[in-house]
Design a protein around this motif. Structure first.
Motif, PDB file in Angstrom:
ATOM      1  N   MET A   1       3.872 -13.614   7.248  1.00 15.35           N
ATOM      2  CA  MET A   1       4.667 -12.617   7.954  1.00 15.35           C
ATOM      3  C   MET A   1       4.542 -11.243   7.296  1.00 15.35           C
ATOM      4  O   MET A   1       4.907 -10.252   7.882  1.00 15.35           O
ATOM      5  N   GLU A   2       4.016 -11.212   6.087  1.00 12.98           N
ATOM      6  CA  GLU A   2       3.884  -9.938   5.385  1.00 12.98           C
ATOM      7  C   GLU A   2       2.982  -8.966   6.146  1.00 12.98           C
ATOM      8  O   GLU A   2       3.294  -7.782   6.262  1.00 12.98           O
ATOM      9  N   ALA A   3       1.864  -9.447   6.678  1.00 17.42           N
ATOM     10  CA  ALA A   3       0.951  -8.584   7.426  1.00 17.42           C
ATOM     11  C   ALA A   3       1.663  -7.988   8.635  1.00 17.42           C
ATOM     12  O   ALA A   3       1.486  -6.796   8.941  1.00 17.42           O
ATOM     13  N   TYR A   4       2.480  -8.779   9.310  1.00 16.20           N
ATOM     14  CA  TYR A   4       3.237  -8.282  10.459  1.00 16.20           C
ATOM     15  C   TYR A   4       4.142  -7.132  10.035  1.00 16.20           C
ATOM     16  O   TYR A   4       4.173  -6.082  10.680  1.00 16.20           O
ATOM     17  N   ASP A   5       4.905  -7.332   8.964  1.00 14.50           N
ATOM     18  CA  ASP A   5       5.842  -6.302   8.496  1.00 14.50           C
ATOM     19  C   ASP A   5       5.113  -5.030   8.062  1.00 14.50           C
ATOM     20  O   ASP A   5       5.557  -3.922   8.365  1.00 14.50           O
ATOM     21  N   VAL A   6       3.996  -5.194   7.389  1.00 19.36           N
ATOM     22  CA  VAL A   6       3.225  -4.032   6.932  1.00 19.36           C
ATOM     23  C   VAL A   6       2.673  -3.273   8.135  1.00 19.36           C
ATOM     24  O   VAL A   6       2.793  -2.037   8.217  1.00 19.36           O
ATOM     25  N   LEU A   7       2.063  -3.986   9.085  1.00 18.20           N
ATOM     26  CA  LEU A   7       1.517  -3.336  10.279  1.00 18.20           C
ATOM     27  C   LEU A   7       2.613  -2.648  11.092  1.00 18.20           C
ATOM     28  O   LEU A   7       2.435  -1.522  11.573  1.00 18.20           O
ATOM     29  N   ASN A   8       3.735  -3.318  11.253  1.00 16.38           N
ATOM     30  CA  ASN A   8       4.845  -2.725  11.989  1.00 16.38           C
ATOM     31  C   ASN A   8       5.295  -1.431  11.323  1.00 16.38           C
ATOM     32  O   ASN A   8       5.462  -0.404  11.980  1.00 16.38           O
ATOM     33  N   SER A   9       5.453  -1.450  10.041  1.00 12.56           N
ATOM     34  CA  SER A   9       5.880  -0.259   9.298  1.00 12.56           C
ATOM     35  C   SER A   9       4.848   0.866   9.423  1.00 12.56           C
ATOM     36  O   SER A   9       5.201   2.026   9.676  1.00 12.56           O
ATOM     37  N   ILE A  10       3.583   0.521   9.259  1.00 11.59           N
ATOM     38  CA  ILE A  10       2.513   1.531   9.360  1.00 11.59           C
ATOM     39  C   ILE A  10       2.503   2.160  10.749  1.00 11.59           C
ATOM     40  O   ILE A  10       2.456   3.392  10.887  1.00 11.59           O
ATOM     41  N   LEU A  11       2.545   1.342  11.796  1.00 15.40           N
ATOM     42  CA  LEU A  11       2.473   1.871  13.158  1.00 15.40           C
ATOM     43  C   LEU A  11       3.682   2.734  13.503  1.00 15.40           C
ATOM     44  O   LEU A  11       3.533   3.818  14.075  1.00 15.40           O
ATOM     45  N   VAL A  12       4.874   2.279  13.144  1.00 12.81           N
ATOM     46  CA  VAL A  12       6.077   3.068  13.431  1.00 12.81           C
ATOM     47  C   VAL A  12       6.006   4.404  12.699  1.00 12.81           C
ATOM     48  O   VAL A  12       6.256   5.464  13.279  1.00 12.81           O
ATOM     49  N   ASN A  13       5.631   4.360  11.428  1.00 12.56           N
ATOM     50  CA  ASN A  13       5.531   5.607  10.649  1.00 12.56           C
ATOM     51  C   ASN A  13       4.427   6.516  11.175  1.00 12.56           C
ATOM     52  O   ASN A  13       4.594   7.741  11.249  1.00 12.56           O
TER      53      ASN A  13
END
Length: 146
Positions: A1-13
Motif C-alpha cells: 500500500m506504500e506505493a499507493y500512498d506515495v503516488l497519491n501524495s505526489i499526484l495531489v501535490n
C-alpha cells in the motif's frame, strides 16, 4: 500500500503545485493583467493561423459562452482580435495580436522548461516508462471528462 500512498501524495501535490507555480511563472510584470485561464485561451488560439471560436472552445472543453467571455477580455486587453468570415458571417475567427504572440511564447517557454527539467536527468527507458504511465493517467481523465 506504500506505493499507493506515495503516488497519491505526489499526484495531489503535483496538481496543486502546477496550478500555483504556473500562475507565478506566467503572470509576470509584462503579463500582469491576464490570468492563467487567459494564457490557456491564448495557447489554444495558437500562433499559426486564426482559428474558429468553435474549434477553440472544443479544444478547451468549454462552452461557446464561456470562451466568448474570456476572449472578450483578451480583446479588450489587446491580446486577441476577432474577425468574421467573409464567406459565412456566422463564423468568427480569433487570432493573436503581437502582444498575444508574445504571451504565447512566454507560456510555451514555461512548458518547455518544465518538460526539460523532467527529461534531462532520465534515461531513454525511464522517459518511455514515464510517458506510458502519464498516458494512462491522461486516458483516465479523458474517460471521466466524456
Amino acid at each position: 500500500m506504500e506505493a499507493y500512498d506515495v503516488l497519491n501524495s505526489i499526484l495531489v501535490n503535483l496538481f496543486n503545485d502546477i496550478l500555483n507555480i504556473e500562475e507565478k511563472a506566467l503572470i509576470t510584470e509584462e503579463f500582469k493583467g491576464i490570468s492563467v485561464t487567459d494564457m490557456h485561451i491564448i495557447e489554444a488560439i495558437g500562433v499559426m493561423e486564426q482559428r474558429t471560436m468553435s474549434k477553440i472552445a472544443k479544444s478547451l472543453n468549454v462552452t461557446m459562452g464561456t470562451l466568448t467571455i474570456g476572449v472578450n477580455g483578451l480583446v479588450k486587453k489587446g491580446y486577441v482580435e476577432r474577425n468574421r468570415s467573409q464567406k459565412d458571417r456566422r463564423i468568427v475567427y480569433a487570432s493573436l495580436t503581437v502582444k498575444g504572440k508574445s504571451a504565447y511564447v512566454h507560456h510555451m517557454r514555461f512548458h518547455k522548461d518544465m518538460i526539460n527539467s523532467v527529461i534531462n536527468d532520465v534515461t531513454e527507458e525511464e522517459a518511455e516508462i514515464l510517458t506510458r504511465t502519464l498516458k494512462k493517467l491522461e486516458d483516465f481523465f479523458k474517460k471521466l471528462k466524456d
